[in-house]
Design a protein around this motif. Sequence first.
Motif, PDB file in Angstrom:
ATOM      1  N   SER A  14       3.896   0.612   1.807  1.00 16.68           N
ATOM      2  CA  SER A  14       2.878   1.073   0.858  1.00 16.68           C
ATOM      3  C   SER A  14       3.529   1.740  -0.345  1.00 16.68           C
ATOM      4  O   SER A  14       3.095   1.547  -1.486  1.00 16.68           O
ATOM      5  CB  SER A  14       1.908   2.043   1.538  1.00 16.68           C
ATOM      6  OG  SER A  14       0.993   1.344   2.341  1.00 16.68           O
ATOM      7  N   ALA A  69      -4.422   0.449   5.102  1.00 13.02           N
ATOM      8  CA  ALA A  69      -3.846  -0.835   4.669  1.00 13.02           C
ATOM      9  C   ALA A  69      -4.916  -1.930   4.630  1.00 13.02           C
ATOM     10  O   ALA A  69      -4.951  -2.737   3.693  1.00 13.02           O
ATOM     11  CB  ALA A  69      -2.693  -1.233   5.593  1.00 13.02           C
ATOM     12  N   SER A 138      -0.603  -6.119   2.355  1.00 11.50           N
ATOM     13  CA  SER A 138      -1.365  -5.067   3.035  1.00 11.50           C
ATOM     14  C   SER A 138      -1.778  -5.500   4.440  1.00 11.50           C
ATOM     15  O   SER A 138      -1.797  -4.682   5.367  1.00 11.50           O
ATOM     16  CB  SER A 138      -2.593  -4.675   2.210  1.00 11.50           C
ATOM     17  OG  SER A 138      -2.200  -4.076   0.999  1.00 11.50           O
TER      18      SER A 138
END
Length: 152
Positions: A14, A69, A138
């Motif tokens: 991330s 996510a 993601s």
Amino acid sequence: MTRNSLVILAAGGSAALLLGALAFQHLGGLAPCKLCIWQRWPHGLAIAIGLVALFLPGRILPVLGGLAALTSAGIGAYHTGVERGWWQGPTTCTSSSAADVSTDELFDQIMSAPLVRCDEVPWELFSLSMASWNMLISLALAVIWAMAARRA
């Protein structure tokens, strides 16, 4: 891999996505649209969750990281659909028809329109936009978070 290694990998992913987005914005000159900004927030949350998860055991934090996510992936999927014209995006972020609009209303729309539209693709790689890449990466990060939750 241990739980903490997986947490570092997921939160680091991330962080890499956020740094990449900022690099495109500040070094590459690609200003983000509203949906691009929305995709960044869950990554920031995932990073914070990852930092806390390194010091607190259990499954709940990796699960929350995975949800963050997945949230960014969902916004990325929505943004991809807007870019490809599959559905309409937020009215403050996309163009609309000028039919049946008075000149005064059209002028007001133009003056209040954002500088960057959500339905245009400023950059792509292998026919995938940044929103599409964010969605795919993601989703991979969500899998890593799930693996971390299982190792807890």
